[in-house]
Scaffold this motif. Structure first.
Motif, PDB file in Angstrom:
ATOM      1  N   HIS A 137       4.381   8.805   1.422  1.00  0.00           N
ATOM      2  CA  HIS A 137       5.504   9.475   2.076  1.00  0.00           C
ATOM      3  C   HIS A 137       6.191  10.414   1.098  1.00  0.00           C
ATOM      4  O   HIS A 137       6.241  10.144  -0.099  1.00  0.00           O
ATOM      5  N   LEU A 138       6.743  11.482   1.642  1.00  0.00           N
ATOM      6  CA  LEU A 138       7.691  12.311   0.910  1.00  0.00           C
ATOM      7  C   LEU A 138       9.045  12.034   1.524  1.00  0.00           C
ATOM      8  O   LEU A 138       9.186  12.043   2.756  1.00  0.00           O
ATOM      9  N   LYS A 139      10.024  11.766   0.677  1.00  0.00           N
ATOM     10  CA  LYS A 139      11.380  11.515   1.159  1.00  0.00           C
ATOM     11  C   LYS A 139      12.314  12.560   0.582  1.00  0.00           C
ATOM     12  O   LYS A 139      12.194  12.949  -0.577  1.00  0.00           O
ATOM     13  N   GLN A 140      13.226  13.001   1.442  1.00  0.00           N
ATOM     14  CA  GLN A 140      14.240  13.953   1.025  1.00  0.00           C
ATOM     15  C   GLN A 140      15.538  13.567   1.716  1.00  0.00           C
ATOM     16  O   GLN A 140      15.546  13.361   2.946  1.00  0.00           O
ATOM     17  N   ASP A 141      16.597  13.433   0.957  1.00  0.00           N
ATOM     18  CA  ASP A 141      17.891  13.000   1.494  1.00  0.00           C
ATOM     19  C   ASP A 141      17.778  11.687   2.266  1.00  0.00           C
ATOM     20  O   ASP A 141      18.396  11.519   3.321  1.00  0.00           O
ATOM     21  N   ASP A 194      15.324  18.682  -4.058  1.00  0.00           N
ATOM     22  CA  ASP A 194      14.883  17.410  -4.620  1.00  0.00           C
ATOM     23  C   ASP A 194      14.198  16.565  -3.558  1.00  0.00           C
ATOM     24  O   ASP A 194      14.596  16.571  -2.387  1.00  0.00           O
ATOM     25  N   TYR A 195      13.167  15.838  -3.973  1.00  0.00           N
ATOM     26  CA  TYR A 195      12.431  14.946  -3.078  1.00  0.00           C
ATOM     27  C   TYR A 195      11.827  13.824  -3.902  1.00  0.00           C
ATOM     28  O   TYR A 195      11.859  13.855  -5.135  1.00  0.00           O
ATOM     29  N   SER A 196      11.278  12.840  -3.227  1.00  0.00           N
ATOM     30  CA  SER A 196      10.589  11.734  -3.891  1.00  0.00           C
ATOM     31  C   SER A 196       9.230  11.530  -3.245  1.00  0.00           C
ATOM     32  O   SER A 196       9.098  11.612  -2.024  1.00  0.00           O
ATOM     33  N   ALA A 197       8.223  11.283  -4.082  1.00  0.00           N
ATOM     34  CA  ALA A 197       6.876  10.944  -3.616  1.00  0.00           C
ATOM     35  C   ALA A 197       6.756   9.423  -3.681  1.00  0.00           C
ATOM     36  O   ALA A 197       7.133   8.810  -4.680  1.00  0.00           O
ATOM     37  N   VAL A 198       6.248   8.822  -2.589  1.00  0.00           N
ATOM     38  CA  VAL A 198       6.217   7.363  -2.502  1.00  0.00           C
ATOM     39  C   VAL A 198       4.836   6.871  -2.086  1.00  0.00           C
ATOM     40  O   VAL A 198       4.310   7.269  -1.048  1.00  0.00           O
ATOM     41  N   LEU A 199       4.241   5.993  -2.910  1.00  0.00           N
ATOM     42  CA  LEU A 199       3.054   5.241  -2.529  1.00  0.00           C
ATOM     43  C   LEU A 199       3.584   3.932  -1.971  1.00  0.00           C
ATOM     44  O   LEU A 199       4.337   3.231  -2.635  1.00  0.00           O
ATOM     45  N   ASN A 200       3.224   3.627  -0.724  1.00  0.00           N
ATOM     46  CA  ASN A 200       3.730   2.410  -0.075  1.00  0.00           C
ATOM     47  C   ASN A 200       2.562   1.569   0.407  1.00  0.00           C
ATOM     48  O   ASN A 200       2.017   1.791   1.480  1.00  0.00           O
ATOM     49  N   ALA A 201       2.206   0.568  -0.404  1.00  0.00           N
ATOM     50  CA  ALA A 201       1.104  -0.331  -0.053  1.00  0.00           C
ATOM     51  C   ALA A 201       1.630  -1.680   0.425  1.00  0.00           C
ATOM     52  O   ALA A 201       0.931  -2.675   0.376  1.00  0.00           O
ATOM     53  N   GLY A 202       2.870  -1.715   0.867  1.00  0.00           N
ATOM     54  CA  GLY A 202       3.446  -2.954   1.374  1.00  0.00           C
ATOM     55  C   GLY A 202       4.412  -3.576   0.388  1.00  0.00           C
ATOM     56  O   GLY A 202       4.634  -3.072  -0.710  1.00  0.00           O
ATOM     57  N   GLU A 203       4.979  -4.685   0.809  1.00  0.00           N
ATOM     58  CA  GLU A 203       6.001  -5.371   0.028  1.00  0.00           C
ATOM     59  C   GLU A 203       5.541  -5.641  -1.405  1.00  0.00           C
ATOM     60  O   GLU A 203       4.472  -6.195  -1.636  1.00  0.00           O
ATOM     61  N   GLY A 204       6.351  -5.206  -2.353  1.00  0.00           N
ATOM     62  CA  GLY A 204       6.031  -5.412  -3.748  1.00  0.00           C
ATOM     63  C   GLY A 204       5.035  -4.416  -4.322  1.00  0.00           C
ATOM     64  O   GLY A 204       4.701  -4.477  -5.499  1.00  0.00           O
ATOM     65  N   HIS A 205       4.566  -3.505  -3.506  1.00  0.00           N
ATOM     66  CA  HIS A 205       3.574  -2.525  -3.942  1.00  0.00           C
ATOM     67  C   HIS A 205       4.020  -1.118  -3.546  1.00  0.00           C
ATOM     68  O   HIS A 205       3.300  -0.395  -2.866  1.00  0.00           O
ATOM     69  N   GLU A 206       5.217  -0.756  -3.956  1.00  0.00           N
ATOM     70  CA  GLU A 206       5.742   0.571  -3.668  1.00  0.00           C
ATOM     71  C   GLU A 206       6.126   1.234  -4.983  1.00  0.00           C
ATOM     72  O   GLU A 206       6.753   0.611  -5.839  1.00  0.00           O
ATOM     73  N   VAL A 207       5.696   2.482  -5.147  1.00  0.00           N
ATOM     74  CA  VAL A 207       6.019   3.255  -6.346  1.00  0.00           C
ATOM     75  C   VAL A 207       6.627   4.568  -5.888  1.00  0.00           C
ATOM     76  O   VAL A 207       6.103   5.221  -4.981  1.00  0.00           O
ATOM     77  N   ILE A 240      12.164  10.371   5.599  1.00  0.00           N
ATOM     78  CA  ILE A 240      10.753  10.694   5.410  1.00  0.00           C
ATOM     79  C   ILE A 240      10.485  12.055   6.038  1.00  0.00           C
ATOM     80  O   ILE A 240      10.718  12.247   7.230  1.00  0.00           O
ATOM     81  N   ILE A 241      10.006  13.005   5.218  1.00  0.00           N
ATOM     82  CA  ILE A 241       9.720  14.351   5.726  1.00  0.00           C
ATOM     83  C   ILE A 241       8.224  14.601   5.874  1.00  0.00           C
ATOM     84  O   ILE A 241       7.812  15.593   6.466  1.00  0.00           O
ATOM     85  N   LEU A 242       7.404  13.703   5.301  1.00  0.00           N
ATOM     86  CA  LEU A 242       5.955  13.840   5.406  1.00  0.00           C
ATOM     87  C   LEU A 242       5.322  12.469   5.225  1.00  0.00           C
ATOM     88  O   LEU A 242       5.713  11.717   4.337  1.00  0.00           O
ATOM     89  N   SER A 243       4.365  12.157   6.077  1.00  0.00           N
ATOM     90  CA  SER A 243       3.599  10.911   5.951  1.00  0.00           C
ATOM     91  C   SER A 243       2.118  11.250   5.953  1.00  0.00           C
ATOM     92  O   SER A 243       1.658  12.023   6.799  1.00  0.00           O
ATOM     93  N   LYS A 244       1.402  10.696   4.994  1.00  0.00           N
ATOM     94  CA  LYS A 244      -0.044  10.890   4.881  1.00  0.00           C
ATOM     95  C   LYS A 244      -0.662   9.590   4.387  1.00  0.00           C
ATOM     96  O   LYS A 244       0.053   8.642   4.070  1.00  0.00           O
TER      97      LYS A 244
END
Length: 100
Positions: free
Chosen positions: A52-56, A79-92, A59-63
């Motif tokens: 995901h890309l998050k801004q404010d 400004d934005y944030s890039a997020v790898l989301n593999a489930g609980e405890g596995h998010e960067v 989520i502005i983009l999901s892939k």
């Protein structure tokens, strides 16, 4: 009784000891796009994992990561944030200010 308690404790702790850490690395391609590579500390693939890309706070983009463990996207303004989301405890999360 002590051996039983120690054995039970080892059984309960063991899954945590074998868990893997999610990894994310992003870089600016210099052409208005950013590429992020994902994976896990045990060598597992991130193919198919949510990105995901998050801004404010939104989520502005999901892939999903492709078969090469990569995601590319057009760099948003601001400004934005890039997020790898593999489930609980596995998010960067990586902030755009940390992407070079």
């Amino acid at each position: 009784m002590k051996k039983y308690i120690i054995s039970l404790a080892l059984i309960l702790v063991s899954p945590a000891a074998f868990s893997h850490t999610a990894l994310l690395s992003c870089f600016d391609e210099g052409d208005g796009t950013v590429t992020c590579e994902g994976g896990f500390s045990d060598g597992s693939s991130a193919s198919g994992v949510d990105f995901h890309l998050k801004q404010d706070g939104k989520i502005i983009l999901s892939k999903k990561f492709n078969e090469l463990n990569e995601v590319s996207f057009e760099k948003p303004k601001g400004d934005y944030s890039a997020v790898l989301n593999a489930g609980e405890g596995h998010e960067v999360t990586i902030k755009s200010s940390d992407i070079n």
